[in-house]
Scaffold this motif. Structure first.
Motif, PDB file in Angstrom:
ATOM      1  N   SER A   1      22.383   6.555 -15.493  1.00 24.76           N
ATOM      2  CA  SER A   1      23.294   6.040 -16.141  1.00 24.76           C
ATOM      3  C   SER A   1      24.764   5.080 -15.462  1.00 24.76           C
TER       4      SER A   1
ATOM      5  N   TRP B   1      22.640   1.305 -16.379  1.00 19.75           N
ATOM      6  CA  TRP B   1      22.153   1.099 -18.036  1.00 19.75           C
ATOM      7  C   TRP B   1      23.387   1.627 -18.661  1.00 19.75           C
ATOM      8  N   GLU B   2      23.118   0.979 -19.491  1.00 18.97           N
ATOM      9  CA  GLU B   2      23.987   1.444 -21.320  1.00 18.97           C
ATOM     10  C   GLU B   2      23.209   2.728 -21.648  1.00 18.97           C
TER      11      GLU B   2
ATOM     12  N   LYS C   1      23.366   4.402 -24.097  1.00 20.19           N
ATOM     13  CA  LYS C   1      23.059   4.228 -25.621  1.00 20.19           C
ATOM     14  C   LYS C   1      21.249   4.075 -25.730  1.00 20.19           C
ATOM     15  N   LYS C   2      20.968   3.522 -24.543  1.00 19.86           N
ATOM     16  CA  LYS C   2      19.606   2.713 -25.063  1.00 19.86           C
ATOM     17  C   LYS C   2      19.378   3.927 -24.337  1.00 19.86           C
ATOM     18  N   LEU C   3      19.744   4.857 -23.207  1.00 18.16           N
ATOM     19  CA  LEU C   3      18.535   5.002 -22.266  1.00 18.16           C
ATOM     20  C   LEU C   3      18.365   6.444 -22.747  1.00 18.16           C
TER      21      LEU C   3
ATOM     22  N   THR D   1      18.213   7.436 -26.325  1.00 16.83           N
ATOM     23  CA  THR D   1      17.128   6.674 -26.736  1.00 16.83           C
ATOM     24  C   THR D   1      15.904   6.301 -26.567  1.00 16.83           C
ATOM     25  N   ILE D   2      15.945   5.463 -25.855  1.00 18.11           N
ATOM     26  CA  ILE D   2      14.300   6.004 -25.082  1.00 18.11           C
ATOM     27  C   ILE D   2      14.145   7.389 -24.302  1.00 18.11           C
TER      28      ILE D   2
ATOM     29  N   GLN E   1      21.574   5.716 -32.853  1.00 19.35           N
ATOM     30  CA  GLN E   1      21.435   4.559 -33.245  1.00 19.35           C
ATOM     31  C   GLN E   1      22.879   3.829 -33.938  1.00 19.35           C
TER      32      GLN E   1
ATOM     33  N   LYS F   1      28.640   2.093 -27.115  1.00 19.02           N
ATOM     34  CA  LYS F   1      28.468   1.810 -26.025  1.00 19.02           C
ATOM     35  C   LYS F   1      28.840   2.153 -25.041  1.00 19.02           C
TER      36      LYS F   1
END
Length: 469
Positions: free
Chosen positions: A75, A78-79, A81-83, A85-86, A188, A193
């Motif tokens: 974290s 990386w952003e 929100k993406k992390l 969700t993944i 999402q 972000k």
């Protein structure tokens, strides 16, 4: 770039975000131990010895202890929100594998994939909260998260027992799969972000340091788990613990010599943060041990059904759910140290009470479990609040990853070590507690051991410097 919440971020988005984080943490907590009541069904359907089937539970704990610090450190790069969700999608994929598993080995693999995704939830939830909400508002949100953890941890076996018996054990994983997809969509929509903080020099992800940390923690937990099954003197246990010690030494060297090590040395000099990590480890060691061994006690000694045994845990889960949001808000207004001391005293009294009445009427054990629930509510969110407050914005990711990893390591170590103690003391006719006079001395002994662990956490808490978060 700024980590702060955008001023146009709507209140409705905030509310949805809290719902998404709370639901995700609740789902993760339930998923960890929802299979416990249906292990016999799984063994019957897929085959395997008792020790092999137990990996359906212990495999998840092993992966969680390894993966949580990685998500925290990632974290910082990386952003979020993406992390997040993944991670949720990986959990859903693991759930799908489990639901369709044709063999025990595939089911264990699927559970480990679940753990690899599930590990993102507790740490990234705290990272998002710490970076979006100012210090005076974090405690209440952390309290909601703590309440969901308590509900999920205590309710997981109840949920698994009822749904598994009604619809079959596969249905548990179909439910988690569906919820995972729903949460991914909600993230999402609701999650702003959260950009990693800029630094004066380029960031380097220390892969080797992360691997060494993962091996140290994973092999330590594996060794303890093997000791519970085969004994501390067994060859697999000795090999696992020896390699864990070797990688720990290598990790120390790596941390001291790398330019940007996986564990920043400044964290190791932060006494307030380190103490909060130790308190989290020992308190979760005690709490999770109670959740695991109370059902075993009332089934073995009081001859209750598995469903009835799960209901014994209900007062504790209800206490965590009701009190955690209240305690979280309190931790924004009063010194968290006071709440921690109160919680650990209640936990020590409750476990000592259970040591005195193990094997007596189940209502007495249920009273002890209620005290444990109250104590966990008083401990969890203040400990999180102290840890977050002790860290700078640049340290929150890796710091809370290590903090949350310590929680799950405490849970895994507690269940395994207390289980080993239970096996050793099972043959003894008298209890270590001189005031115990009933017919379950081995259970009295393990509750007394948990009391001692609680005292260690209390001593550490007294050493905290006075601070208002």
């Amino acid at each position: 770039m700024s980590n702060q919440i955008n001023s146009n971020y709507s209140r409705d988005s905030n509310k949805l975000l809290i719902v998404v984080l709370a639901l995700s943490v609740l789902m993760a907590a339930i998923t960890v131990d929802m299979v416990t009541p249906v292990l016999d069904m799984i063994g019957t359907d897929l085959g395997g010895s008792e020790a092999q089937v137990s990996w359906v539970v212990s495999g998840v704990a092993l992966v969680l202890a390894i993966a949580i610090p990685f998500y925290g450190r990632l974290s910082d790069f990386w952003e979020v929100k993406k992390l997040f969700t993944i991670g949720i999608l990986i959990l859903s994929i693991g759930s799908l594998i489990c639901a369709l598993a044709p063999s025990l080995s595939i089911l264990v693999f699927g559970r480990m994939v679940q753990g690899a995704g599930m590990a993102s939830i507790p740490v990234l939830s705290v990272v998002v909260i710490s970076k979006i909400y100012p210090p005076g508002q974090r405690g209440g949100i952390l309290g909601i998260i703590a309440g969901c953890i308590g509900i999920g941890t205590a309710g997981g076996p109840i949920f698994g027992g009822i749904i598994g018996q009604w619809l079959g054990w596969n249905s548990l994983f179909w439910i988690v799969f569906s919820l995972g997809l729903l949460i991914a969509i909600g993230a999402q929509i609701s999650m702003q972000k959260v950009i990693p903080t800029d630094s004066e020099e380029p960031k380097i992800f220390d892969i080797l340091g992360g691997i060494l940390l993962g091996l140290t923690v994973g092999l330590l937990l594996l060794g303890i788990t093997l000791a519970d099954t085969y004994g501390f003197g067994s060859y697999p246990t000795i090999v696992s613990l020896t390699i864990s010690l070797s990688t720990f030494i290598a990790l120390i060297i790596r941390t001291a010599t790398a330019k940007q090590p996986f564990i920043p040395p400044i964290l190791l000099k932060n006494r307030l943060y380190l103490n909060s990590v130790l308190i989290a480890f020992f308190s979760m060691f005690a709490y999770f041990s109670i959740l695991v061994f109370v059902p075993l006690l009332v089934v073995e000694v009081n001859e209750m059904t598995p469903g009835g045994a799960g209901m014994i845990l209900l007062p504790g889960g209800a206490a965590v759910a009701i009190l955690s949001p209240v305690v979280g808000k309190l931790s924004d207004r009063v010194k968290p140290k006071i709440l921690l001391i109160a919680g650990l005293i209640v936990m020590g009294i409750s476990t000592l009470f259970m040591s005195l009445f193990a094997g007596y009427q189940p209502i007495f054990i249920s009273i002890g479990v209620l005290g444990i629930g109250v104590s966990f509510a008083l401990i969890n969110s203040p400990a999180n609040n102290i840890a977050v407050t002790a860290l700078s914005k640049e340290q929150v990711g890796v710091g809370m990853g290590l903090f949350q990893g310590a929680l799950y390591l405490g849970a895994g170590a507690g269940a395994a070590l207390i289980g080993a103690l239970l096996s050793v003391r099972r043959e003894f006719m008298s209890a270590l507690n001189p005031f115990y006079v009933l017919n379950a001395p081995h259970y009295s002994d393990i509750f007394l051991a948990v009391t001692c662990i609680t005292v260690i956490a209390l001593i550490i808490t007294f050493s905290l410097r006075n601070q208002k978060s």
